[in-house]
Design an enzyme around this catalytic site. Structure first.
Site, PDB file in Angstrom:
ATOM      1  N   ASP A   9       0.840  -1.197   0.000  1.00 49.60           N
ATOM      2  CA  ASP A   9       0.000   0.000   0.000  1.00 49.60           C
ATOM      3  C   ASP A   9       0.876   1.249   0.000  1.00 49.60           C
ATOM      4  O   ASP A   9       2.033   1.212   0.419  1.00 49.60           O
ATOM      5  CB  ASP A   9      -0.885   0.029   1.257  1.00 49.60           C
ATOM      6  CG  ASP A   9      -1.844  -1.151   1.314  1.00 49.60           C
ATOM      7  OD1 ASP A   9      -2.142  -1.717   0.246  1.00 49.60           O
ATOM      8  OD2 ASP A   9      -2.270  -1.508   2.425  1.00 49.60           O
TER       9      ASP A   9
HETATM   10  N1  URA Z   1      -1.123  -5.957   3.942  1.00 48.84           N
HETATM   11  C1  URA Z   1      -1.639  -4.704   3.944  1.00 48.84           C
HETATM   12  O1  URA Z   1      -2.674  -4.452   4.549  1.00 48.84           O
HETATM   13  N2  URA Z   1      -0.980  -3.762   3.256  1.00 48.84           N
HETATM   14  C2  URA Z   1       0.172  -3.970   2.594  1.00 48.84           C
HETATM   15  O2  URA Z   1       0.747  -3.047   2.006  1.00 48.84           O
HETATM   16  C3  URA Z   1       0.699  -5.274   2.613  1.00 48.84           C
HETATM   17  C4  URA Z   1       0.033  -6.247   3.294  1.00 48.84           C
END
Ligand code: URA
Length: 241
Positions: free
Chosen positions: A104
């Site tokens: 993310d």
């Molecule tokens: N899980 C999440 O919630 N976000 C990420 O970026 C990676 C794994």
């Protein structure tokens, strides 16, 4: 491997195919000591010695970079508005690199960037169960009960519950610090797993993917090439059922 001279040079980041064709025709390139003016000449990437404007150009079929992704950049190859993880890899030569999986925008940590599609596919394919290890700071008290629920598998609103995950608590209080190992890569998975037990992830960083461990010397935004050993280990892991 045998490839055309113009592709050889374009792959190594020396310009667009059309620019390179011009350079070759005007005598900027030699192969095994002889000037070559045809861009379609076939080059043996293992044997032939190519010079571009007098400088040797060694062919690399694949590039592999470990990036410590900072928060605030997106895991994409290009984006009209946002800075991407590829914008951070300044020394890359190939223009077909991509991030292996997505973190993310606000997540930090280990991201493999390569043009090796087969390796990426094998690392990401759900059937391979490659471990991904995260460090997270959680708003709320993470408890031993959560450890049990994560190990059982959680309903996070998808068709199936999550696979068993290993939750380790470093500290627990109003804010908790944990390490979590998961074997899937569902959308926002870690955040949704904590939501399912009524808690919120306020900081998330990936530490490991399969055999590849984030180099602690890399600050957020920094990167380095993988060592031969790291590439070998990823490829070996790829062959495991
Ligand atoms: N899980 C999440 O919630 N976000 C990420 O970026 C990676 C794994």
């Amino acid at each position: 491997m045998k490839i055309r001279l113009d592709k050889y040079l374009a792959d190594m980041g020396l310009g667009t195919r059309s620019q390179i064709k011009k350079d070759v025709r005007t005598g900027s390139v030699s192969v095994n000591g002889t000037a070559v003016c045809r861009p379609d000449v076939k080059i043996d990437t293992d044997k032939d010695q190519v010079l571009f404007q007098g400088q040797p150009v060694i062919y690399e079929e694949y590039e592999y970079y470990m990036l410590n992704k900072p928060a605030g950049v997106v895991s994409a190859t290009e984006d009209r508005r946002e800075k991407t993880v590829l914008d951070l890899i300044r020394e890359r030569r190939r223009n077909d690199l991509f991030p292996v999986g997505r973190l993310d925008k606000d997540t930090e940590g280990l991201l493999l960037i390569t043009n090796d599609g087969k390796l990426a596919h094998n690392l990401l394919s759900p059937g391979r169960h490659v471990d991904k290890v995260y460090f997270a700071r959680i708003k709320g008290k993470v408890t031993e009960r959560d450890v049990i629920e994560f190990a059982r598998g959680l309903d996070i609103g998808d068709d199936k519950p999550t696979f068993p995950a290993k939750l380790h608590i470093y500290s627990s209080g109003k804010l908790s610090e944990i390490r979590l190992t998961i074997r899937e890569g569902r959308f926002h998975q870690v955040k949704r797993m904590f939501q399912a037990v009524g808690k919120e992830v306020i900081f998330l960083k990936r530490l490991q993917m399969g055999t590849l461990v984030l180099d602690e010397k890399l600050h957020p935004g920094e990167y380095r090439k993988l060592t031969e050993e790291e590439v070998k280990n990823l490829c070996l892991q790829e062959k495991k059922p």
